[in-house]
Design a protein around this motif. Structure first.
Motif, PDB file in Angstrom:
ATOM      1  N   PRO A   1      -8.978  -7.896   1.518  1.00  0.00           N
ATOM      2  CA  PRO A   1      -9.456  -7.002   0.428  1.00  0.00           C
ATOM      3  C   PRO A   1     -10.402  -6.093   0.559  1.00  0.00           C
ATOM      4  O   PRO A   1     -10.362  -4.946  -0.112  1.00  0.00           O
ATOM      5  CB  PRO A   1      -9.629  -8.285  -0.573  1.00  0.00           C
ATOM      6  N   LYS A   2     -11.345  -6.291   1.502  1.00  0.00           N
ATOM      7  CA  LYS A   2     -12.556  -5.344   1.678  1.00  0.00           C
ATOM      8  C   LYS A   2     -12.028  -3.967   2.088  1.00  0.00           C
ATOM      9  O   LYS A   2     -12.435  -2.881   1.778  1.00  0.00           O
ATOM     10  CB  LYS A   2     -13.553  -5.859   2.612  1.00  0.00           C
ATOM     11  N   SER A   3     -10.846  -4.193   2.872  1.00  0.00           N
ATOM     12  CA  SER A   3     -10.297  -2.869   3.200  1.00  0.00           C
ATOM     13  C   SER A   3      -9.885  -1.995   2.074  1.00  0.00           C
ATOM     14  O   SER A   3      -9.658  -0.626   2.052  1.00  0.00           O
ATOM     15  CB  SER A   3      -9.122  -2.839   4.264  1.00  0.00           C
TER      16      SER A   3
ATOM     17  N   TYR B   1     -12.894   2.413  -5.868  1.00  0.00           N
ATOM     18  CA  TYR B   1     -12.696   1.506  -7.123  1.00  0.00           C
ATOM     19  C   TYR B   1     -11.636   1.760  -7.712  1.00  0.00           C
ATOM     20  O   TYR B   1     -11.111   0.567  -8.033  1.00  0.00           O
ATOM     21  CB  TYR B   1     -13.884   1.981  -8.144  1.00  0.00           C
ATOM     22  N   ASP B   2     -11.089   2.812  -7.895  1.00  0.00           N
ATOM     23  CA  ASP B   2      -9.687   2.879  -8.672  1.00  0.00           C
ATOM     24  C   ASP B   2      -8.646   2.302  -7.913  1.00  0.00           C
ATOM     25  O   ASP B   2      -7.614   1.384  -8.509  1.00  0.00           O
ATOM     26  CB  ASP B   2      -9.229   4.514  -8.743  1.00  0.00           C
ATOM     27  N   ALA B   3      -8.629   2.352  -6.582  1.00  0.00           N
ATOM     28  CA  ALA B   3      -7.568   1.607  -5.770  1.00  0.00           C
ATOM     29  C   ALA B   3      -7.795   0.179  -5.904  1.00  0.00           C
ATOM     30  O   ALA B   3      -6.814  -0.589  -6.142  1.00  0.00           O
ATOM     31  CB  ALA B   3      -7.591   2.294  -4.240  1.00  0.00           C
ATOM     32  N   ALA B   4      -8.853  -0.260  -5.779  1.00  0.00           N
ATOM     33  CA  ALA B   4      -9.065  -1.826  -5.849  1.00  0.00           C
ATOM     34  C   ALA B   4      -8.794  -2.416  -7.305  1.00  0.00           C
ATOM     35  O   ALA B   4      -8.035  -3.292  -7.341  1.00  0.00           O
ATOM     36  CB  ALA B   4     -10.524  -1.987  -5.540  1.00  0.00           C
ATOM     37  N   ARG B   5      -9.152  -1.576  -8.374  1.00  0.00           N
ATOM     38  CA  ARG B   5      -9.016  -2.075  -9.744  1.00  0.00           C
ATOM     39  C   ARG B   5      -7.330  -2.014  -9.867  1.00  0.00           C
ATOM     40  O   ARG B   5      -7.022  -3.008 -10.639  1.00  0.00           O
ATOM     41  CB  ARG B   5      -9.643  -1.084 -10.773  1.00  0.00           C
ATOM     42  N   ALA B   6      -6.766  -1.094  -9.335  1.00  0.00           N
ATOM     43  CA  ALA B   6      -5.224  -0.916  -9.795  1.00  0.00           C
ATOM     44  C   ALA B   6      -4.703  -2.158  -9.195  1.00  0.00           C
ATOM     45  O   ALA B   6      -3.454  -2.661  -9.509  1.00  0.00           O
ATOM     46  CB  ALA B   6      -4.729   0.406  -9.304  1.00  0.00           C
TER      47      ALA B   6
ATOM     48  N   SER C   1      -1.408 -16.005  -6.312  1.00  0.00           N
ATOM     49  CA  SER C   1      -1.336 -14.641  -6.760  1.00  0.00           C
ATOM     50  C   SER C   1      -0.106 -13.974  -6.646  1.00  0.00           C
ATOM     51  O   SER C   1       0.804 -14.304  -5.777  1.00  0.00           O
ATOM     52  CB  SER C   1      -2.297 -13.817  -5.975  1.00  0.00           C
ATOM     53  N   SER C   2       0.121 -13.151  -7.683  1.00  0.00           N
ATOM     54  CA  SER C   2       1.251 -12.450  -7.716  1.00  0.00           C
ATOM     55  C   SER C   2       1.641 -11.212  -6.777  1.00  0.00           C
ATOM     56  O   SER C   2       2.598 -10.960  -6.312  1.00  0.00           O
ATOM     57  CB  SER C   2       1.669 -11.793  -8.995  1.00  0.00           C
ATOM     58  N   LEU C   3       0.237 -11.056  -6.053  1.00  0.00           N
ATOM     59  CA  LEU C   3       0.283 -10.229  -5.033  1.00  0.00           C
ATOM     60  C   LEU C   3       0.730 -10.495  -3.819  1.00  0.00           C
ATOM     61  O   LEU C   3       1.338  -9.754  -2.750  1.00  0.00           O
ATOM     62  CB  LEU C   3      -1.207  -9.617  -4.814  1.00  0.00           C
ATOM     63  N   PHE C   4       0.837 -12.103  -3.494  1.00  0.00           N
ATOM     64  CA  PHE C   4       1.375 -12.559  -2.228  1.00  0.00           C
ATOM     65  C   PHE C   4       2.760 -12.340  -2.329  1.00  0.00           C
ATOM     66  O   PHE C   4       3.428 -11.993  -1.113  1.00  0.00           O
ATOM     67  CB  PHE C   4       1.075 -14.115  -2.466  1.00  0.00           C
ATOM     68  N   LYS C   5       3.661 -12.376  -3.175  1.00  0.00           N
ATOM     69  CA  LYS C   5       5.156 -12.285  -3.288  1.00  0.00           C
ATOM     70  C   LYS C   5       5.147 -10.503  -3.044  1.00  0.00           C
ATOM     71  O   LYS C   5       6.345 -10.423  -2.608  1.00  0.00           O
ATOM     72  CB  LYS C   5       5.648 -12.913  -4.533  1.00  0.00           C
ATOM     73  N   GLU C   6       4.363  -9.876  -3.733  1.00  0.00           N
ATOM     74  CA  GLU C   6       4.493  -8.538  -3.733  1.00  0.00           C
ATOM     75  C   GLU C   6       4.261  -7.765  -2.526  1.00  0.00           C
ATOM     76  O   GLU C   6       5.173  -7.015  -2.037  1.00  0.00           O
ATOM     77  CB  GLU C   6       3.795  -7.700  -4.863  1.00  0.00           C
ATOM     78  N   TYR C   7       3.331  -8.126  -1.793  1.00  0.00           N
ATOM     79  CA  TYR C   7       2.844  -7.667  -0.702  1.00  0.00           C
ATOM     80  C   TYR C   7       3.381  -8.339   0.858  1.00  0.00           C
ATOM     81  O   TYR C   7       3.368  -7.870   1.754  1.00  0.00           O
ATOM     82  CB  TYR C   7       1.523  -7.209  -0.624  1.00  0.00           C
ATOM     83  N   GLY C   8       3.291  -9.646   0.603  1.00  0.00           N
ATOM     84  CA  GLY C   8       3.706 -10.513   1.845  1.00  0.00           C
ATOM     85  C   GLY C   8       2.450 -11.079   2.250  1.00  0.00           C
ATOM     86  O   GLY C   8       1.239 -10.328   2.125  1.00  0.00           O
ATOM     87  N   PRO C   9       2.371 -12.182   2.996  1.00  0.00           N
ATOM     88  CA  PRO C   9       1.208 -12.854   3.518  1.00  0.00           C
ATOM     89  C   PRO C   9       0.513 -12.072   4.712  1.00  0.00           C
ATOM     90  O   PRO C   9      -0.907 -12.576   4.698  1.00  0.00           O
ATOM     91  CB  PRO C   9       1.792 -14.260   4.104  1.00  0.00           C
ATOM     92  N   ASP C  10       0.778 -11.249   5.268  1.00  0.00           N
ATOM     93  CA  ASP C  10       0.166 -10.446   6.190  1.00  0.00           C
ATOM     94  C   ASP C  10      -0.320  -8.946   5.970  1.00  0.00           C
ATOM     95  O   ASP C  10      -0.958  -8.431   6.685  1.00  0.00           O
ATOM     96  CB  ASP C  10       1.003 -10.462   7.453  1.00  0.00           C
ATOM     97  N   HIS C  11      -0.168  -8.774   4.503  1.00  0.00           N
ATOM     98  CA  HIS C  11      -0.637  -7.479   4.092  1.00  0.00           C
ATOM     99  C   HIS C  11      -2.161  -7.304   4.190  1.00  0.00           C
ATOM    100  O   HIS C  11      -2.756  -8.482   3.836  1.00  0.00           O
ATOM    101  CB  HIS C  11       0.161  -6.950   2.918  1.00  0.00           C
ATOM    102  N   PRO C  12      -2.720  -6.156   4.151  1.00  0.00           N
ATOM    103  CA  PRO C  12      -4.341  -5.931   4.070  1.00  0.00           C
ATOM    104  C   PRO C  12      -4.641  -6.516   2.550  1.00  0.00           C
ATOM    105  O   PRO C  12      -5.624  -7.069   2.350  1.00  0.00           O
ATOM    106  CB  PRO C  12      -4.533  -4.636   4.347  1.00  0.00           C
TER     107      PRO C  12
END
Length: 236
Positions: A195-197, A203-208, A179-190
């Motif tokens: 993801p549940k947090s 919904y808006d935060a999760a969708r974004a 996932s591109s999110l891995f590089k963007e946030y780092g391996p230890d980010h919530p």
């Protein structure tokens, strides 16, 4: 094989179905409804058990309603394959004739539906583009790539309905590193580890984050195994 990205043109679909309904339905005026004892079988009307003649504006034949199908008329950002060309090359090496479906190709719905109906396998990331599975022939295979954080939505919105439509269903759940999110946030980010947090923020935060803000670089070695599984459903 067809790979689908982007979304269906929902407005075009609505207009298409509306026109078909106009052509195929038979409208009956109130004065056409008569009591059964005043209508002969030669009149082309069918008598009901209660003795009356029922006239309907139209009917849907051969389809069953299972659940809601949501179509989004705008193209959804995110959800793209960052190594799409490499994926296509691998598919072709396996013997597939690959047809990449882009949003502009979906503008002619009737033509696109005919093309998709000739496909034996459809591959796509979770998103509204997978609603095109309604045009697949019975016995075809839907391969859904499940992005990070979207397990529940992928299974309930597309996995279950695919099986009920007579399709074979295979899913590929990506690892965080894909996932591109891995590089963007780092391996230890919530965002990565919990993801549940993020969904608890609304919904808006999760969708974004997981829908609009996520792209994928697929592990070709692992994804190859998924495609081989899909081929087994086709007798290969």
């Amino acid at each position: 094989m067809c790979t689908v990205k982007g979304t269906m043109d929902a407005k075009a679909l609505a207009e298409h179905l509306k026109e078909r309904f106009k052509k195929e339905s038979r409208n009956c005026a109130p004065e056409e409804i008569e009591e059964a004892d005043n209508v002969s079988d030669e009149g082309g009307k069918e008598k009901a058990k209660d003795g009356s003649v029922h006239c309907f504006p139209g009917a849907v034949i051969g389809l069953k309603y299972h659940d809601n199908l949501a179509l989004y008329p705008t193209e959804i950002p995110g959800g793209t394959f960052m190594n799409e060309d490499e994926i296509v090359d691998m598919m072709e090496e396996l013997g597939f004739q690959v047809d990449v479906a882009t949003p502009n190709r979906m503008s002619n719905l009737e033509k696109f539906a005919e093309e998709l109906n000739s496909c034996s396998v459809m591959v796509g990331a979770h998103g509204a583009g997978l609603t095109n599975a309604v045009f697949l022939p019975a016995g075809a295979v839907m391969v859904q790539v499940v992005p990070l954080g979207l397990d529940w939505a992928s299974t309930n919105y597309f996995g279950g309905p695919a099986s009920e439509m007579g399709l074979h269903y295979v899913e590929y759940k990506i690892e965080p590193e894909e996932s591109s999110l891995f590089k963007e946030y780092g391996p230890d980010h919530p965002v990565i580890v919990d993801p549940k947090s993020i969904f608890l923020k609304g919904y808006d935060a999760a969708r974004a984050t997981y829908v609009d803000g996520q792209n994928m670089k697929i592990n070709l070695v692992k994804f190859r195994e998924i495609l081989l599984k899909a081929m087994k459903f086709l007798g290969h």
